[in-house]
Design a protein around this motif. Structure first.
Motif, PDB file in Angstrom:
ATOM      1  N   LEU A 146     -31.881-109.430 -53.699  1.00  0.00           N
ATOM      2  CA  LEU A 146     -31.173-108.513 -54.599  1.00  0.00           C
ATOM      3  C   LEU A 146     -29.956-109.269 -55.137  1.00  0.00           C
ATOM      4  N   PHE A 147     -28.893-108.582 -55.489  1.00  0.00           N
ATOM      5  CA  PHE A 147     -27.667-109.199 -55.996  1.00  0.00           C
ATOM      6  C   PHE A 147     -26.525-108.263 -55.628  1.00  0.00           C
ATOM      7  N   PRO A 148     -25.283-108.732 -55.562  1.00  0.00           N
ATOM      8  CA  PRO A 148     -24.166-107.868 -55.174  1.00  0.00           C
ATOM      9  C   PRO A 148     -23.851-106.860 -56.272  1.00  0.00           C
ATOM     10  N   ASP A 149     -24.475-105.694 -56.173  1.00  0.00           N
ATOM     11  CA  ASP A 149     -24.397-104.721 -57.274  1.00  0.00           C
ATOM     12  C   ASP A 149     -23.238-103.752 -57.063  1.00  0.00           C
ATOM     13  N   VAL A 150     -23.410-102.503 -57.401  1.00  0.00           N
ATOM     14  CA  VAL A 150     -22.385-101.446 -57.326  1.00  0.00           C
ATOM     15  C   VAL A 150     -21.047-101.885 -57.930  1.00  0.00           C
ATOM     16  N   GLY A 151     -21.129-102.675 -59.010  1.00  0.00           N
ATOM     17  CA  GLY A 151     -19.914-103.162 -59.654  1.00  0.00           C
ATOM     18  C   GLY A 151     -19.395-104.463 -59.075  1.00  0.00           C
ATOM     19  N   GLY A 152     -20.222-105.151 -58.284  1.00  0.00           N
ATOM     20  CA  GLY A 152     -19.818-106.445 -57.734  1.00  0.00           C
ATOM     21  C   GLY A 152     -19.477-107.447 -58.822  1.00  0.00           C
ATOM     22  N   GLY A 153     -20.179-107.342 -59.951  1.00  0.00           N
ATOM     23  CA  GLY A 153     -19.908-108.228 -61.080  1.00  0.00           C
ATOM     24  C   GLY A 153     -18.545-107.985 -61.699  1.00  0.00           C
ATOM     25  N   TYR A 154     -17.909-106.860 -61.352  1.00  0.00           N
ATOM     26  CA  TYR A 154     -16.577-106.540 -61.861  1.00  0.00           C
ATOM     27  C   TYR A 154     -15.488-106.981 -60.877  1.00  0.00           C
ATOM     28  N   PHE A 155     -15.605-106.554 -59.594  1.00  0.00           N
ATOM     29  CA  PHE A 155     -14.489-106.814 -58.677  1.00  0.00           C
ATOM     30  C   PHE A 155     -14.530-108.204 -58.049  1.00  0.00           C
ATOM     31  N   LEU A 156     -15.706-108.772 -57.836  1.00  0.00           N
ATOM     32  CA  LEU A 156     -15.780-110.074 -57.155  1.00  0.00           C
ATOM     33  C   LEU A 156     -15.145-111.213 -57.961  1.00  0.00           C
ATOM     34  N   PRO A 157     -15.444-111.340 -59.267  1.00  0.00           N
ATOM     35  CA  PRO A 157     -14.812-112.447 -60.004  1.00  0.00           C
ATOM     36  C   PRO A 157     -13.320-112.250 -60.239  1.00  0.00           C
ATOM     37  N   ARG A 158     -12.804-111.080 -59.889  1.00  0.00           N
ATOM     38  CA  ARG A 158     -11.366-110.816 -60.049  1.00  0.00           C
ATOM     39  C   ARG A 158     -10.593-111.078 -58.760  1.00  0.00           C
ATOM     40  N   LEU A 159     -11.277-111.473 -57.687  1.00  0.00           N
ATOM     41  CA  LEU A 159     -10.591-111.898 -56.469  1.00  0.00           C
ATOM     42  C   LEU A 159      -9.985-113.279 -56.708  1.00  0.00           C
ATOM     43  N   SER A 160      -9.125-113.721 -55.808  1.00  0.00           N
ATOM     44  CA  SER A 160      -8.401-114.979 -55.971  1.00  0.00           C
ATOM     45  C   SER A 160      -9.336-116.188 -56.081  1.00  0.00           C
ATOM     46  N   GLY A 161      -9.073-117.047 -57.054  1.00  0.00           N
ATOM     47  CA  GLY A 161      -9.834-118.282 -57.212  1.00  0.00           C
ATOM     48  C   GLY A 161     -11.332-118.039 -57.292  1.00  0.00           C
ATOM     49  N   LYS A 162     -12.083-118.802 -56.493  1.00  0.00           N
ATOM     50  CA  LYS A 162     -13.542-118.683 -56.467  1.00  0.00           C
ATOM     51  C   LYS A 162     -14.021-117.917 -55.233  1.00  0.00           C
ATOM     52  N   MET A 168     -29.171-115.259 -60.598  1.00  0.00           N
ATOM     53  CA  MET A 168     -28.838-113.973 -61.196  1.00  0.00           C
ATOM     54  C   MET A 168     -27.385-113.604 -60.880  1.00  0.00           C
ATOM     55  N   THR A 169     -26.996-113.786 -59.620  1.00  0.00           N
ATOM     56  CA  THR A 169     -25.649-113.437 -59.164  1.00  0.00           C
ATOM     57  C   THR A 169     -24.595-114.317 -59.820  1.00  0.00           C
ATOM     58  N   PHE A 170     -24.876-115.602 -59.925  1.00  0.00           N
ATOM     59  CA  PHE A 170     -23.924-116.527 -60.547  1.00  0.00           C
ATOM     60  C   PHE A 170     -23.639-116.101 -61.987  1.00  0.00           C
ATOM     61  N   ARG A 171     -24.685-115.790 -62.727  1.00  0.00           N
ATOM     62  CA  ARG A 171     -24.495-115.369 -64.116  1.00  0.00           C
ATOM     63  C   ARG A 171     -23.829-113.986 -64.187  1.00  0.00           C
ATOM     64  N   GLN A 172     -24.197-113.078 -63.285  1.00  0.00           N
ATOM     65  CA  GLN A 172     -23.602-111.742 -63.227  1.00  0.00           C
ATOM     66  C   GLN A 172     -22.081-111.831 -63.107  1.00  0.00           C
ATOM     67  N   LEU A 173     -21.585-112.683 -62.209  1.00  0.00           N
ATOM     68  CA  LEU A 173     -20.145-112.822 -62.009  1.00  0.00           C
ATOM     69  C   LEU A 173     -19.475-113.554 -63.165  1.00  0.00           C
ATOM     70  N   LYS A 174     -20.175-114.545 -63.717  1.00  0.00           N
ATOM     71  CA  LYS A 174     -19.617-115.308 -64.833  1.00  0.00           C
ATOM     72  C   LYS A 174     -19.401-114.405 -66.047  1.00  0.00           C
ATOM     73  N   GLU A 175     -20.368-113.531 -66.308  1.00  0.00           N
ATOM     74  CA  GLU A 175     -20.242-112.619 -67.442  1.00  0.00           C
ATOM     75  C   GLU A 175     -19.309-111.449 -67.118  1.00  0.00           C
ATOM     76  N   GLY A 176     -19.357-111.006 -65.858  1.00  0.00           N
ATOM     77  CA  GLY A 176     -18.604-109.820 -65.455  1.00  0.00           C
ATOM     78  C   GLY A 176     -17.100-109.972 -65.514  1.00  0.00           C
ATOM     79  N   VAL A 177     -16.611-111.204 -65.404  1.00  0.00           N
ATOM     80  CA  VAL A 177     -15.164-111.431 -65.370  1.00  0.00           C
ATOM     81  C   VAL A 177     -14.472-110.974 -66.650  1.00  0.00           C
ATOM     82  N   SER A 178     -15.206-110.937 -67.759  1.00  0.00           N
ATOM     83  CA  SER A 178     -14.587-110.514 -69.025  1.00  0.00           C
ATOM     84  C   SER A 178     -15.130-109.169 -69.519  1.00  0.00           C
TER      85      SER A 178
END
Length: 385
Positions: free
Chosen positions: A173-189, A308-318
Motif C-alpha cells: 500500500l502507501f502511507p495514505d490518510v493524508g500522508g502525502g500532506y503531513f509527511l513531506p512537511r516534517l523536518s528535512g527528509k 508510488m510513495t516517493f512520488r506521492q510525497l514529492k507532489e504532496g509537499v506543494s
C-alpha cells in the motif's frame, strides 16, 4: 459535491450497502456497551471514543460513518467548544484501518474497497478543516487509519505508550490518510524516511518528530481530559494553554535525545534524491551500518509501493490537503486493482510468513507507465471534497 452533502444524501444507501457487506464477511456492529464508537457530550466537549479494544480500535466503515456526521454536528453546535477523540483498552489509540475487511471486499469486487477509502478520506478532510479545536489523545499504538484520525487535527497528545508508524509500503500500500500532506512537511527528509521504511517512533519521539504537538504522561491523560471538558467556553488558545501546562510538567524521557538525532544528517543527505533508485544508490555508496540497515529494510518493501510513495510525497509537499486526498484516493484504487496489496496482506497479516512475492520484484521493473496509471484521474469516480 461537498462532504456534508455527501453524508446527508448518500447515507441511507451507504448503510444498506454496508449491512450487506458486513453480513457477507461476518462482521457485526453492536449497540450499548459493545458499540464500536461511543459519542458523548462532557462539559464543553464532544468526546469520540474508539471502542474496539480487541481489534486495537482498528477503524472500519461503520465507525467512519458514525464519526463523520457527529463531528459536523458538534462543529455547528454553539454549546460544543472542543472535540476530543481517544481509544479504549489501554494498548491502542487506533492501530489502523480494517485492512482484512477491505482485502476480502477487494478480492470479491465489492464496493467496500471503494467506499472505505472514499469515506475515510472525507473524514480525514473533515478533521483537517474542523472549525472547533480538535484534540486527539494518541495514548498507545497509532498507525495508518489512526494517524488519519489524529494528525490533521489541531492538537495531538502523545504519551510514553504511543507507537507511531506508517508501515504501508510493507503490505503493498502507501502511507495514505493524508500522508502525502503531513509527511513531506516534517523536518528535512524525515517524512520521506518514515514513509519509505515504516520506521517506528515511540513516546516523546512522536512529539519531537512533529507528528504530535504535545507529550503528556499516560497516567495524567484522564486528568487532562477532565480539565479540558471542564473549561468554560474555551478558545483554541485556552485549550493550547492547558495542553502546554501538562506537557511542561511531564518528565518521562525529557533528557533523552530524539532517537534519530544522530542519523538526521545522513537521512537528510541520503534521502535527498530524484528517485527511489537514487536513494538506494546513495545508501550503497555510503556503506555505513545505518545505511546498510535501511537498504535491507527497503528490499523487503513493495517496489511499486516505494515508487508510488516517493512520488506521492514529492507532489504532496506543494498541494492542499484536499488535493492530496484526491490523489491518494486514486492511488488506493490502483492498489485495489493490483497484485501487491493482496499479496502483502497475505504474507504479513494473514499467513505471517513475512515473505511477500512482489510483482514486479525489482524497482527497475516498475515502469513510468505503471506509475502514471496509478496517479491517473478516475473521472466521475474521483474523490470530491
Amino acid at each position: 459535491m461537498n462532504a456534508t452533502l455527501f453524508s446527508v444524501r448518500l447515507r441511507p444507501k451507504h448503510f444498506h450497502r454496508l449491512h450487506v457487506v458486513l453480513q457477507h464477511i461476518g462482521m457485526a456492529t453492536h449497540s450499548g456497551s459493545e458499540a464500536e464508537i461511543l459519542l458523548e457530550k462532557a462539559g464543553c466537549a464532544g468526546v469520540i471514543t474508539l471502542n474496539r479494544p480487541k481489534a486495537l480500535n482498528a477503524l472500519n466503515l461503520s465507525m467512519i460513518q458514525l464519526i463523520y456526521p457527529q463531528i459536523k454536528v458538534w462543529e455547528e453546535d454553539p454549546k460544543t467548544f472542543v472535540i476530543i477523540i481517544k481509544g479504549t483498552g489501554g494498548k491502542a489509540f487506533c492501530a489502523g484501518g480494517d485492512i482484512r475487511a477491505v482485502t476480502d471486499a477487494g478480492k470479491a469486487g465489492q464496493r467496500l474497497a471503494q467506499d472505505f477509502f472514499r469515506e475515510e478520506y472525507i473524514l480525514n478532510n473533515a478533521i483537517g478543516t474542523c472549525k472547533k479545536p480538535y484534540v486527539a489523545l494518541i495514548d498507545g499504538i497509532t498507525m495508518g487509519g489512526g494517524v488519519g484520525l489524529s494528525v490533521h487535527g489541531h492538537f495531538r497528545v502523545a504519551t510514553e505508550k504511543t507507537l507511531f508508524a506508517m508501515p504501508e509500503t510493507g503490505i503493498g500500500l502507501f502511507p495514505d490518510v493524508g500522508g502525502g500532506y503531513f509527511l513531506p512537511r516534517l523536518s528535512g527528509k524525515l517524512g520521506c524516511y518514515l514513509a519509505l521504511t515504516g520506521f517506528r517512533l515511540k513516546g516523546r519521539d512522536v512529539q519531537r518528530a512533529g507528528v504530535a504537538t504535545h507529550f503528556v504522561e499516560s497516567e495524567k491523560v484522564p486528568a487532562l481530559e477532565k480539565e479540558l471538558t471542564s473549561l468554560k467556553s474555551p478558545s483554541k488558545e485556552d485549550v493550547a494553554d492547558v495542553l502546554s501546562s501538562y506537557h511542561t510538567k511531564s518528565k518521562i524521557d525529557q533528557g533523552k535525545p530524539f532517537i534519530l538525532d544522530e542519523h538526521m544528517d545522513k537521512i537528510n543527505s541520503l534521502f535527498s534524491a530524484n528517485s527511489v533508485e537514487d536513494i538506494v544508490e546513495n545508501l550503497k555508496k555510503d556503506g555505513s551500518s545505518f545505511a546498510l540497515q535501511q537498504l535491507e529494510t527497503l528490499k523487503k518493501m513493495s517496489p511499486t509501493s516505494l515508487k508510488m510513495t516517493f512520488r506521492q510525497l514529492k507532489e504532496g509537499v506543494s498541494m492542499t490537503l484536499q488535493d492530496v486526498l484526491t490523489m491518494e484516493y486514486r492511488l488506493s484504487q490502483a492498489c485495489m486493482r493490483g497484485h501487491d496489496f493482496y499479496e502483502g496482506v497475505r504474507a504479513v497479516l494473514i499467513d505471517k510468513d513475512q515473505n511477500p512475492k512482489w510483482k514486479p520484484a525489482l524497482l527497475e521493473e516498475v515502469t513510468d507507465e505503471d506509475l502514471e496509471s496509478c496517479f491517473k484521474s478516475l473521472g466521475s469516480n474521483d474523490l470530491k471534497l
